[in-house]
Scaffold this active site. Structure first.
Site, short mmCIF file in Angstrom:
data_model
loop_
_atom_site.label_atom_id
_atom_site.label_comp_id
_atom_site.label_asym_id
_atom_site.label_seq_id
_atom_site.Cartn_x
_atom_site.Cartn_y
_atom_site.Cartn_z
N GLU A 1 5.83 -2.65 32.58
CA GLU A 1 6.63 -3.87 32.60
C GLU A 1 6.47 -4.56 33.94
O GLU A 1 5.94 -3.99 34.89
CB GLU A 1 8.12 -3.53 32.41
CG GLU A 1 8.47 -3.03 31.03
CD GLU A 1 9.97 -2.95 30.80
OE1 GLU A 1 10.76 -3.49 31.62
OE2 GLU A 1 10.36 -2.35 29.79
N HIS B 1 8.20 -6.71 27.88
CA HIS B 1 8.39 -5.54 27.04
C HIS B 1 7.03 -5.23 26.42
O HIS B 1 6.67 -5.82 25.40
CB HIS B 1 9.42 -5.81 25.94
CG HIS B 1 10.83 -5.75 26.40
ND1 HIS B 1 11.88 -5.91 25.52
CD2 HIS B 1 11.39 -5.54 27.62
CE1 HIS B 1 13.03 -5.82 26.19
NE2 HIS B 1 12.75 -5.59 27.46
#
Length: 122
Positions: A25, A73
């Site tokens: 991420e 994500h």
């Protein structure tokens, strides 16, 4: 200032950052002018892994303003996690999540309460 739009190039940058950091991420702060998100602020010391990212808010320069956050994500689930909801509540008014495949359809914007909001692309 109420945010209503995101600059097309800024959105492209956020999506590219998702691709570049995959499978990890990333997380950055967002700046805006006249209600349009057009700045991305990575902060020193911030970090990320495959399941989480964080910002070192103590590295925020004095006097710098921001309107929210953006993060990725990598698993493609473009909905806030419980941790995201906690982050949103204390860090500005607009929060963008980008996900795989990191194209123009794989992002969403959320309010500080975690509600889905619409941003125009300009």
């Amino acid at each position: 200032m109420k945010v209503h739009s995101i600059d097309r190039d800024t959105l492209a940058l956020l999506l590219e950052m998702g691709k570049s950091s995959y499978p990890n991420e990333y997380m950055v702060l967002l700046g805006a002018e006249n209600g349009v998100i057009n700045m991305v602020y990575p902060l020193p010391g911030s970090g990320a892994g495959e399941d989480a990212s964080y910002i070192m808010m103590d590295m925020l320069p004095l006097g710098m303003s921001y309107v929210g956050t953006a993060h990725s994500h990598p698993n493609g689930v473009i909905m806030p996690s419980d941790t995201d909801y906690a982050t949103f509540a204390g860090m500005g008014q607009v929060h963008i999540i980008v996900g795989e495949p990191f194209d123009e359809y794989s992002w969403r914007a959320f309010s500080r309460e975690g509600n889905l909001i619409k941003l125009d692309i300009v």
